[in-house]
Design an enzyme around this catalytic site. Structure first.
Site, PDB file in Angstrom:
ATOM      1  N   SER A 169     -52.535 -18.039 -32.311  1.00 27.23           N
ATOM      2  CA  SER A 169     -51.535 -17.664 -33.307  1.00 27.23           C
ATOM      3  C   SER A 169     -52.209 -16.851 -34.418  1.00 27.23           C
ATOM      4  O   SER A 169     -52.834 -15.839 -34.132  1.00 27.23           O
ATOM      5  CB  SER A 169     -50.844 -18.923 -33.842  1.00 27.23           C
ATOM      6  OG  SER A 169     -49.654 -18.613 -34.521  1.00 27.23           O
ATOM      7  N   ARG A 239     -40.672 -25.298 -43.386  1.00 25.37           N
ATOM      8  CA  ARG A 239     -41.419 -25.889 -42.278  1.00 25.37           C
ATOM      9  C   ARG A 239     -40.491 -26.254 -41.123  1.00 25.37           C
ATOM     10  O   ARG A 239     -40.837 -26.046 -39.948  1.00 25.37           O
ATOM     11  CB  ARG A 239     -42.169 -27.131 -42.759  1.00 25.37           C
ATOM     12  CG  ARG A 239     -42.913 -27.890 -41.680  1.00 25.37           C
ATOM     13  CD  ARG A 239     -43.986 -27.040 -41.035  1.00 25.37           C
ATOM     14  NE  ARG A 239     -44.836 -27.843 -40.162  1.00 25.37           N
ATOM     15  CZ  ARG A 239     -45.859 -27.360 -39.482  1.00 25.37           C
ATOM     16  NH1 ARG A 239     -46.170 -26.078 -39.574  1.00 25.37           N
ATOM     17  NH2 ARG A 239     -46.587 -28.146 -38.716  1.00 25.37           N
ATOM     18  N   ASP A 335     -43.379 -19.226 -24.780  1.00 26.57           N
ATOM     19  CA  ASP A 335     -43.659 -18.857 -26.169  1.00 26.57           C
ATOM     20  C   ASP A 335     -42.781 -17.668 -26.546  1.00 26.57           C
ATOM     21  O   ASP A 335     -43.027 -16.545 -26.126  1.00 26.57           O
ATOM     22  CB  ASP A 335     -45.141 -18.506 -26.317  1.00 26.57           C
ATOM     23  CG  ASP A 335     -45.543 -18.186 -27.754  1.00 26.57           C
ATOM     24  OD1 ASP A 335     -44.657 -18.115 -28.630  1.00 26.57           O
ATOM     25  OD2 ASP A 335     -46.757 -18.006 -27.991  1.00 26.57           O
ATOM     26  N   HIS A 368     -44.704 -22.134 -28.138  1.00 33.22           N
ATOM     27  CA  HIS A 368     -45.864 -21.547 -28.812  1.00 33.22           C
ATOM     28  C   HIS A 368     -46.952 -22.581 -29.064  1.00 33.22           C
ATOM     29  O   HIS A 368     -48.142 -22.282 -28.966  1.00 33.22           O
ATOM     30  CB  HIS A 368     -45.411 -20.920 -30.132  1.00 33.22           C
ATOM     31  CG  HIS A 368     -46.515 -20.301 -30.924  1.00 33.22           C
ATOM     32  ND1 HIS A 368     -47.243 -19.218 -30.472  1.00 33.22           N
ATOM     33  CD2 HIS A 368     -47.030 -20.613 -32.148  1.00 33.22           C
ATOM     34  CE1 HIS A 368     -48.143 -18.872 -31.377  1.00 33.22           C
ATOM     35  NE2 HIS A 368     -48.037 -19.710 -32.398  1.00 33.22           N
TER      36      HIS A 368
END
Length: 400
Positions: A169, A239, A335, A368
């Protein structure tokens, strides 16, 4: 010998939330006014510090060093118990005795990126000119800035060339930037679930999160440290939204489906009736206890600005022209944050630039976040790449 220091107290939130500064478990490299970090925005950041962890020992010819680059909300605690949360390190699936990144074979380094909040200088740190937390006076930072700071740390450790740089990432972005900015210092690079520039969709998701933080009345234009408040709600919502992008529909269905949370019938209210709602609320509430809201703004912005090709007249292959670094690029089928198509674009550019590159697309429905989870095929690929790179660079069989 590297001069290091335990983390000293930096600005803490008014509610005395736990910070790495309160738990001096990391080493810290201090860089004074005579060693500024030149940022892409034109500012010289000095003094500053980098908090980091190491695992294993550097061998005699310093050829076994691996730099692990963490993701957006990660930190340097890659394989040790986290001093704030008490949880295991975030990459224990890959780092540890007998694992692909084995400290009995490699000297493993992981540093907290500039702009974050786990000991490296960031917006919650003290501005030496004012004696108060930087807040939004902290300069905007970029992925290349993070890598330049890491290079200064690697210099401080006396390492000329890294055996491997690895990350997923945002960590994968740093990995690719390392290979472009310091090609002679990177023998091999393992870039996972990432791209060479952020997509419009990902920028949009980040903007959603930033606006959630900034809309919280407790944010106080980034001055919440001094106001005795904290934007819990805004950062928690940011978040929650981001966490959805790390998963997949199949994973959410398998884990939660439409199952109720501790009840058989709906409450006909806005309580968390569904397990998935309760899960997201937990993700939000636990995150705000370990992460700084302003750091979230700065690091997401750094990812948004990332674009390797921009410095090469828009031609990505030119960034990798004649590189001697060996690459492995990994993607995951589910992902949708960094889809396989983006990894293939990286591979095509590496091929066009004449790089040696291997590519693996791993079949999984874990989204992901699969790079952080125990996915056996992924672990095997990392192990095989490091073994082959070790043979190619004369590291196979070497001890400390």
């Amino acid at each position: 010998m590297v001069k290091v220091q335990s983390i000293q107290s930096q600005a803490v939130h008014a509610e005395e939330r736990a910070h790495e500064a309160d738990h001096p478990s990391s080493q810290v490299a201090l860089f004074g006014a005579d060693q500024p970090l030149r940022l892409d925005c034109g500012v010289d950041l000095a003094p500053f510090q980098i908090a980091y962890q190491t695992y294993g020992a550097l061998n005699a010819d310093k050829s076994n060093a691996i730099l692990v680059c963490h993701a957006l909300t990660g930190d340097q605690h890659v394989a040790n118990i986290h001093p704030v949360t008490g949880k295991p390190g975030w990459w224990q699936t890959l780092v540890g005795p007998g694992k692909p990144l084995d400290p009995e074979r490699f000297f493993i380094i992981c540093s907290n990126v500039i702009g974050s909040c786990m000991g490296s200088t960031g917006p919650s740190s003290t501005n030496p000119l004012t004696g108060k937390p930087w807040g939004l006076d902290f300069p905007i930072i970029t992925i290349p800035d993070m890598v330049r700071a890491q290079a200064m740390l690697i210099d401080r450790l006396g390492i000329d060339r890294l055996f491997c740089v690895v990350g997923g990432s945002m960590g994968g972005m740093q990995t690719l930037q390392w290979s472009v900015a310091y090609p002679k210092r990177v023998a091999s690079a393992l870039a996972i679930a990432c791209s060479t520039r952020h997509s419009a969709q990902n920028i949009a998701f980040h903007e959603l999160g930033r606006q959630a933080v900034m809309a919280d009345p407790e944010w106080h234009h980034g001055r919440y440290y001094e106001e005795g408040s904290y934007p819990h709600r805004g950062l928690g919502v940011a978040r929650m939204a981001a966490h959805i992008t790390y998963l997949s529909d199949a994973a959410l269905h398998r884990k939660f489906g439409r199952r109720m949370q501790d009840r058989e019938l709906p409450t006909f209210s806005f309580d968390a009736d569904f397990q998935v709602e309760s899960y997201l609320r937990y993700q939000g509430s636990s995150f705000v206890e370990r992460f700084d809201a302003n750091s979230y703004l700065y690091l997401t912005r750094a990812m948004d600005y990332f674009d390797i090709a921009a410095d090469h007249d828009g031609v990505l292959a030119e960034a990798f022209r004649d590189t001697t670094t060996r690459f492995c690029v990994v993607s995951f089928t589910s992902d949708w944050l960094f889809p396989t198509s983006e990894s293939r674009n990286v591979v095509h550019a590496l091929n066009a630039g004449g790089a040696r590159v291997s590519f693996a697309e791993i079949e999984t429905d874990r989204g992901h976040d699969a790079f952080l989870l125990d996915v056996p095929e992924f672990v095997d690929i990392v192990r095989a790449f490091l073994q082959s790179a070790g043979v190619a660079h004369g590291l196979a069989g070497k001890g400390h």
